[in-house]
Scaffold this motif. Sequence first.
Motif, PDB file in Angstrom:
ATOM      1  N   GLY A  55     -37.957  12.525 -41.386  1.00 40.14           N
ATOM      2  CA  GLY A  55     -39.358  12.042 -41.775  1.00 40.14           C
ATOM      3  C   GLY A  55     -39.544  12.190 -43.330  1.00 40.14           C
ATOM      4  N   LEU A  56     -40.049  11.436 -43.928  1.00 38.47           N
ATOM      5  CA  LEU A  56     -40.414  11.652 -45.313  1.00 38.47           C
ATOM      6  C   LEU A  56     -41.863  12.045 -45.552  1.00 38.47           C
ATOM      7  N   LEU A 103     -36.426   2.238 -48.456  1.00 36.66           N
ATOM      8  CA  LEU A 103     -35.393   3.115 -47.873  1.00 36.66           C
ATOM      9  C   LEU A 103     -34.122   2.633 -47.316  1.00 36.66           C
ATOM     10  N   ARG A 104     -33.175   3.229 -47.381  1.00 45.19           N
ATOM     11  CA  ARG A 104     -31.999   2.607 -46.447  1.00 45.19           C
ATOM     12  C   ARG A 104     -32.115   2.731 -45.063  1.00 45.19           C
ATOM     13  N   GLN A 105     -32.672   3.985 -44.456  1.00 40.55           N
ATOM     14  CA  GLN A 105     -33.111   3.872 -43.228  1.00 40.55           C
ATOM     15  C   GLN A 105     -34.520   3.546 -42.928  1.00 40.55           C
ATOM     16  N   ASP A 106     -34.826   3.416 -41.660  1.00 40.39           N
ATOM     17  CA  ASP A 106     -36.214   3.045 -41.051  1.00 40.39           C
ATOM     18  C   ASP A 106     -36.512   4.492 -40.627  1.00 40.39           C
ATOM     19  N   ILE A 107     -37.290   5.055 -41.036  1.00 40.72           N
ATOM     20  CA  ILE A 107     -37.708   6.402 -40.759  1.00 40.72           C
ATOM     21  C   ILE A 107     -39.357   6.428 -40.870  1.00 40.72           C
ATOM     22  N   PRO A 108     -40.201   7.444 -40.057  1.00 39.67           N
ATOM     23  CA  PRO A 108     -41.617   7.654 -40.158  1.00 39.67           C
ATOM     24  C   PRO A 108     -41.978   8.155 -41.983  1.00 39.67           C
ATOM     25  N   ILE A 109     -42.978   7.584 -42.088  1.00 31.12           N
ATOM     26  CA  ILE A 109     -43.231   8.071 -43.368  1.00 31.12           C
ATOM     27  C   ILE A 109     -44.721   8.589 -43.520  1.00 31.12           C
ATOM     28  N   TYR A 110     -44.887   9.844 -43.716  1.00 33.23           N
ATOM     29  CA  TYR A 110     -46.099  10.733 -43.589  1.00 33.23           C
ATOM     30  C   TYR A 110     -46.766  10.751 -45.002  1.00 33.23           C
ATOM     31  N   ILE A 111     -48.010  10.286 -45.011  1.00 37.79           N
ATOM     32  CA  ILE A 111     -48.614  10.345 -46.363  1.00 37.79           C
ATOM     33  C   ILE A 111     -49.840  11.430 -46.134  1.00 37.79           C
ATOM     34  N   ASN A 144     -46.402   1.420 -44.528  1.00 35.54           N
ATOM     35  CA  ASN A 144     -46.727   1.483 -43.356  1.00 35.54           C
ATOM     36  C   ASN A 144     -46.982   2.867 -42.657  1.00 35.54           C
ATOM     37  N   GLY A 145     -47.409   3.829 -43.903  1.00 34.03           N
ATOM     38  CA  GLY A 145     -47.173   4.962 -43.743  1.00 34.03           C
ATOM     39  C   GLY A 145     -48.258   5.798 -42.917  1.00 34.03           C
ATOM     40  N   ILE A 146     -48.210   6.903 -42.331  1.00 34.67           N
ATOM     41  CA  ILE A 146     -48.983   7.538 -41.360  1.00 34.67           C
ATOM     42  C   ILE A 146     -49.745   8.805 -42.205  1.00 34.67           C
ATOM     43  N   VAL A 147     -51.206   8.535 -42.240  1.00 37.98           N
ATOM     44  CA  VAL A 147     -51.810   9.468 -43.102  1.00 37.98           C
ATOM     45  C   VAL A 147     -51.989  10.679 -42.163  1.00 37.98           C
ATOM     46  N   ILE A 148     -51.882  11.805 -42.827  1.00 40.80           N
ATOM     47  CA  ILE A 148     -51.919  13.126 -42.072  1.00 40.80           C
ATOM     48  C   ILE A 148     -52.385  14.209 -43.049  1.00 40.80           C
ATOM     49  N   LYS A 149     -52.909  15.483 -42.407  1.00 40.14           N
ATOM     50  CA  LYS A 149     -53.057  16.398 -43.497  1.00 40.14           C
ATOM     51  C   LYS A 149     -51.981  17.271 -43.148  1.00 40.14           C
ATOM     52  N   ALA A 150     -50.884  17.593 -44.221  1.00 38.33           N
ATOM     53  CA  ALA A 150     -49.659  18.260 -43.932  1.00 38.33           C
ATOM     54  C   ALA A 150     -49.653  19.328 -44.951  1.00 38.33           C
ATOM     55  N   SER A 151     -50.639  19.427 -45.935  1.00 41.26           N
ATOM     56  CA  SER A 151     -50.605  20.007 -47.130  1.00 41.26           C
ATOM     57  C   SER A 151     -51.360  21.313 -47.233  1.00 41.26           C
ATOM     58  N   GLN A 152     -50.915  22.394 -48.062  1.00 44.79           N
ATOM     59  CA  GLN A 152     -51.639  23.581 -48.255  1.00 44.79           C
ATOM     60  C   GLN A 152     -51.771  23.579 -49.600  1.00 44.79           C
ATOM     61  N   GLU A 153     -52.775  24.156 -50.388  1.00 41.76           N
ATOM     62  CA  GLU A 153     -53.000  24.229 -51.876  1.00 41.76           C
ATOM     63  C   GLU A 153     -51.882  25.252 -52.397  1.00 41.76           C
ATOM     64  N   ASP A 154     -51.044  25.067 -53.475  1.00 39.31           N
ATOM     65  CA  ASP A 154     -50.213  26.035 -54.031  1.00 39.31           C
ATOM     66  C   ASP A 154     -51.100  27.109 -54.906  1.00 39.31           C
TER      67      ASP A 154
END
Length: 154
Positions: A55-56, A103-111, A144-154
Motif C-alpha cells: 500500500g502506498l 505506478l508500475r503496479q496497481d496497489i491501493p493508495i491511502y491519502i 482513486n485514493g482512499i482518504v484515511i487518518k493515518a498520521s500522527q504529528e511529529d
Amino acid sequence: MPIARVRDFLKPHGLQPLVFEEKLHTSEEAANKLGVEVGQIAKAILFRSNEDNYGLFVAAGDVRVHPKKVKALLGGKKQKMASPDEVVEVTGFQVGAVCPFALRQDIPIYIDESIQRFDKVYTAAGIAESLQPISFDQLVKITNGIVIKASQED
C-alpha cells in the motif's frame, strides 16, 4: 524514463510537473526551494505486509504515518517499509522520487487527511528533480485514493 511516464499520465488532467536543475534530496530542501511549509511537501511511502500486500501511503511532509493504521489496512502480522528494490519494482520510481500516480503496479493508495489543510501540496513526480503541484481533491481523484487518518504529528 519515469518523468515521461508521469507527464503522460498527468497531461489529460491538465497538470504538468515542475522540473528543477538540481535534485531535491529532502522535504526541507524542496520546501525551501518553493518557499512553502514542509507539510506541503507530500511524502509517498510504500509499505508491505508479511503477506506481500503493498500500500502506498501519502501524507503531509510534517507528519508520520502511524504503524497501527498501516497494520489495519494491509493486514498480516508484520508490516514494514518496502526495500528500495521493492519500491522500484512496485512503483517504477526510486526512493525519494515516488509519486502517487503512474505506478508500475496497481496497489491501493491511502491519502492521509493531513494534506487537506493545504490548498496545494507538492508530490514527487518520478525523478528527484521534479515536483507536482496538486490540490487535495485532484490528488484523490487522479489516484482513486482512499482518504484515511493515518498520521500522527511529529
